[in-house]
Design an enzyme around this catalytic site. Structure first.
Site, PDB file in Angstrom:
ATOM      1  N   HIS A  26       0.842  -1.210   0.000  1.00 27.31           N
ATOM      2  CA  HIS A  26       0.000   0.000   0.000  1.00 27.31           C
ATOM      3  C   HIS A  26       0.877   1.261   0.000  1.00 27.31           C
ATOM      4  CE1 HIS A  26      -2.980  -2.655   2.405  1.00 27.31           C
ATOM      5  NE2 HIS A  26      -3.530  -2.482   1.238  1.00 27.31           N
ATOM      6  N   LYS A  50     -17.043  -5.138  11.201  1.00 24.80           N
ATOM      7  CA  LYS A  50     -17.233  -6.234  12.154  1.00 24.80           C
ATOM      8  C   LYS A  50     -16.174  -7.331  11.988  1.00 24.80           C
ATOM      9  CE  LYS A  50     -21.074  -8.311   9.488  1.00 24.80           C
ATOM     10  NZ  LYS A  50     -20.451  -8.064   8.242  1.00 24.80           N
ATOM     11  N   ARG A  99      -2.164  -6.122  -8.517  1.00 27.57           N
ATOM     12  CA  ARG A  99      -1.110  -7.117  -8.313  1.00 27.57           C
ATOM     13  C   ARG A  99      -1.151  -8.217  -9.365  1.00 27.57           C
ATOM     14  NH1 ARG A  99      -2.911  -7.722  -2.205  1.00 27.57           N
ATOM     15  NH2 ARG A  99      -4.787  -7.129  -3.349  1.00 27.57           N
ATOM     16  N   SER A 137      -2.619  -7.760   3.099  1.00 19.74           N
ATOM     17  CA  SER A 137      -2.943  -7.609   4.521  1.00 19.74           C
ATOM     18  C   SER A 137      -3.401  -8.929   5.134  1.00 19.74           C
ATOM     19  CB  SER A 137      -4.048  -6.569   4.716  1.00 19.74           C
ATOM     20  OG  SER A 137      -3.616  -5.330   4.264  1.00 19.74           O
TER      21      SER A 137
HETATM   22  P1  ADP Z   1      -9.625  -4.132   0.133  1.00 25.37           P
HETATM   23  O1  ADP Z   1     -10.176  -3.827   1.486  1.00 25.37           O
HETATM   24  O2  ADP Z   1     -10.348  -3.526  -1.034  1.00 25.37           O
HETATM   25  O3  ADP Z   1      -9.196  -5.556  -0.060  1.00 25.37           O
HETATM   26  P2  ADP Z   1      -6.947  -3.450   0.709  1.00 25.37           P
HETATM   27  O4  ADP Z   1      -6.874  -2.642   1.951  1.00 25.37           O
HETATM   28  O5  ADP Z   1      -6.472  -4.857   0.800  1.00 25.37           O
HETATM   29  O6  ADP Z   1      -8.341  -3.299   0.088  1.00 25.37           O
HETATM   30  O7  ADP Z   1      -6.155  -2.750  -0.460  1.00 25.37           O
HETATM   31  C1  ADP Z   1      -6.500  -1.488  -0.951  1.00 25.37           C
HETATM   32  C2  ADP Z   1      -5.823  -1.295  -2.291  1.00 25.37           C
HETATM   33  O8  ADP Z   1      -4.432  -1.552  -2.173  1.00 25.37           O
HETATM   34  C3  ADP Z   1      -6.309  -2.198  -3.416  1.00 25.37           C
HETATM   35  O9  ADP Z   1      -6.319  -1.458  -4.612  1.00 25.37           O
HETATM   36  C4  ADP Z   1      -5.281  -3.259  -3.511  1.00 25.37           C
HETATM   37  O10 ADP Z   1      -5.182  -3.770  -4.826  1.00 25.37           O
HETATM   38  C5  ADP Z   1      -4.038  -2.474  -3.162  1.00 25.37           C
HETATM   39  N1  ADP Z   1      -3.011  -3.344  -2.625  1.00 25.37           N
HETATM   40  C6  ADP Z   1      -3.115  -4.232  -1.631  1.00 25.37           C
HETATM   41  N2  ADP Z   1      -1.936  -4.869  -1.412  1.00 25.37           N
HETATM   42  C7  ADP Z   1      -1.065  -4.354  -2.320  1.00 25.37           C
HETATM   43  C8  ADP Z   1       0.300  -4.618  -2.640  1.00 25.37           C
HETATM   44  N3  ADP Z   1       1.002  -5.546  -2.008  1.00 25.37           N
HETATM   45  N4  ADP Z   1       0.870  -3.908  -3.621  1.00 25.37           N
HETATM   46  C9  ADP Z   1       0.145  -2.977  -4.278  1.00 25.37           C
HETATM   47  N5  ADP Z   1      -1.149  -2.709  -4.058  1.00 25.37           N
HETATM   48  C10 ADP Z   1      -1.751  -3.376  -3.085  1.00 25.37           C
END
Ligand code: ADP
Length: 160
Positions: A26, A50, A99, A137
């Site tokens: 992120h 939740k 990704r 995450s």
């Molecule tokens: P969501 O709650 O929609 O799953 P995330 O919090 O996991 O969202 O991720 C938000 C954004 O960050 C999404 O666009 C996701 O593709 C991007 N993202 C998540 N992990 C990575 C990563 N390792 N590298 C680049 N972008 C990422």
């Protein structure tokens, strides 16, 4: 007049997600997007709260710490549709990271629906850098649940 409005109109992007917790993936997308926008709002959707692993206030605090020296970047929580939130803060762009092809399929549908809901919105995708592609995450949470150390996947400011 219209010309002046266009010139002073800020390019505001919302980067929506759960950030549960924020990862180096992120962080990398956000930093790479800095030259593209005047303002980036990291929006933590409260809809799936939740099921959250970390409290939303903690997730906000970590993100604030990471970007404390970046005046154009802010973090906030929001409820409801991402497009409604974008309208509220006058954002014309949604930032997302891509990704894999699985991400693409998921994002294509959300992006197309968001465009229907708010025709002025454009979703901007940045391809993940190779070293960040396997990070997400939910893997970080799994490592934590099993007492592992995920620190190489998360920014230093995230003190778990
Ligand atoms: P969501 O709650 O929609 O799953 P995330 O919090 O996991 O969202 O991720 C938000 C954004 O960050 C999404 O666009 C996701 O593709 C991007 N993202 C998540 N992990 C990575 C990563 N390792 N590298 C680049 N972008 C990422």
């Amino acid at each position: 007049m219209i010309l002046i409005e266009k010139i002073i109109m800020k390019r505001i992007a919302v980067f929506p997600g759960s950030f549960d917790p924020i990862t180096k993936g992120h962080e990398s997308i956000i930093k790479r997007a800095i030259p593209l926008f005047d303002e980036i709002i990291i929006g933590i959707g409260e809809n799936a709260e939740k099921d959250a692993y970390f409290p939303i206030e903690k997730r906000i605090e970590w993100i604030e710490k990471i970007f404390s020296n970046y005046p154009g970047i802010s973090v906030t929580k929001y409820k409801g549709l991402t497009t409604d939130y974008c309208k509220k803060v006058n954002a014309k762009y949604i930032l997302r990271g891509l990704r894999t092809s699985a991400d693409f399929e998921f994002e294509r549908s959300i992006g197309q629906i968001n465009k229907k809901l708010y025709p002025e919105i454009e979703t901007i995708f940045l391809l993940t850098t190779p070293e960040h592609t396997p990070i997400n995450s939910s893997i970080v949470r799994d490592i934590l649940r099993h007492n592992g150390d995920p620190s190489e996947f998360i920014p230093d400011e995230v003190d778990l």
